[in-house]
Design an enzyme around this catalytic site. Structure first.
Site, short mmCIF file in Angstrom:
data_model
loop_
_atom_site.label_atom_id
_atom_site.label_comp_id
_atom_site.label_asym_id
_atom_site.label_seq_id
_atom_site.Cartn_x
_atom_site.Cartn_y
_atom_site.Cartn_z
CB CYS A 57 4.97 -2.90 3.11
SG CYS A 57 3.78 -3.76 4.13
CB CYS A 60 5.06 -2.11 6.67
SG CYS A 60 5.20 -3.78 6.01
#
Length: 132
Positions: A57, A60
């Site tokens: 991600c 993230c």
């Protein structure tokens, strides 16, 4: 040109904040999660902030340095990082549907959440629930 080829075979040096000095607790097993969750029950007024993320991600990875920084500044809270691919049962328990999702817990119950890499909103909520 030599430096170009050397970077293809030599990984770049790790960032300074990738060391073991972070206050973020990375949880990689159900046993570890159960242990930390059980410890929380002995101090239900302490704020828990869980970062549900994934290695793949991008957002993230973008917010990770800010999350580590908050963990260092807000000593009255406990900061956890859980990879949704490693602990999908925990992610399902907290109804995580997007990454990153930050769940704020106090007294064993969710008091708030932030979905997305929204550093300012997360910091504001951490501040608010540490004070309450």
């Amino acid at each position: 040109m030599g430096s170009f080829f050397s970077t293809m075979f030599t990984p770049p040096p790790a960032a300074a904040d990738d060391g073991g000095d972070s206050r973020v607790v990375a949880v990689h097993s159900m046993a570890t999660w159960d242990e930390h969750w059980g410890a929380h029950k002995s101090n239900p007024n302490k704020l828990i902030v869980i970062d549900f993320s994934a290695t793949w991600c991008g957002p993230c990875r973008f917010i990770e340095p800010a999350f580590k920084d908050m963990a260092g500044r807000f000593a009255d809270a406990v900061f956890f990082k859980i990879d949704v691919d490693e602990l999908s049962d925990v992610a399902r328990q907290w109804k995580v549907e997007a990454m990153p999702t930050f769940v704020l817990i106090k007294g064993g119950k969710e008091v708030s959440r932030v979905v997305g890499a929204k550093k300012d909103e997360l910091e504001r909520k951490v501040n608010m629930f540490i004070s309450s």
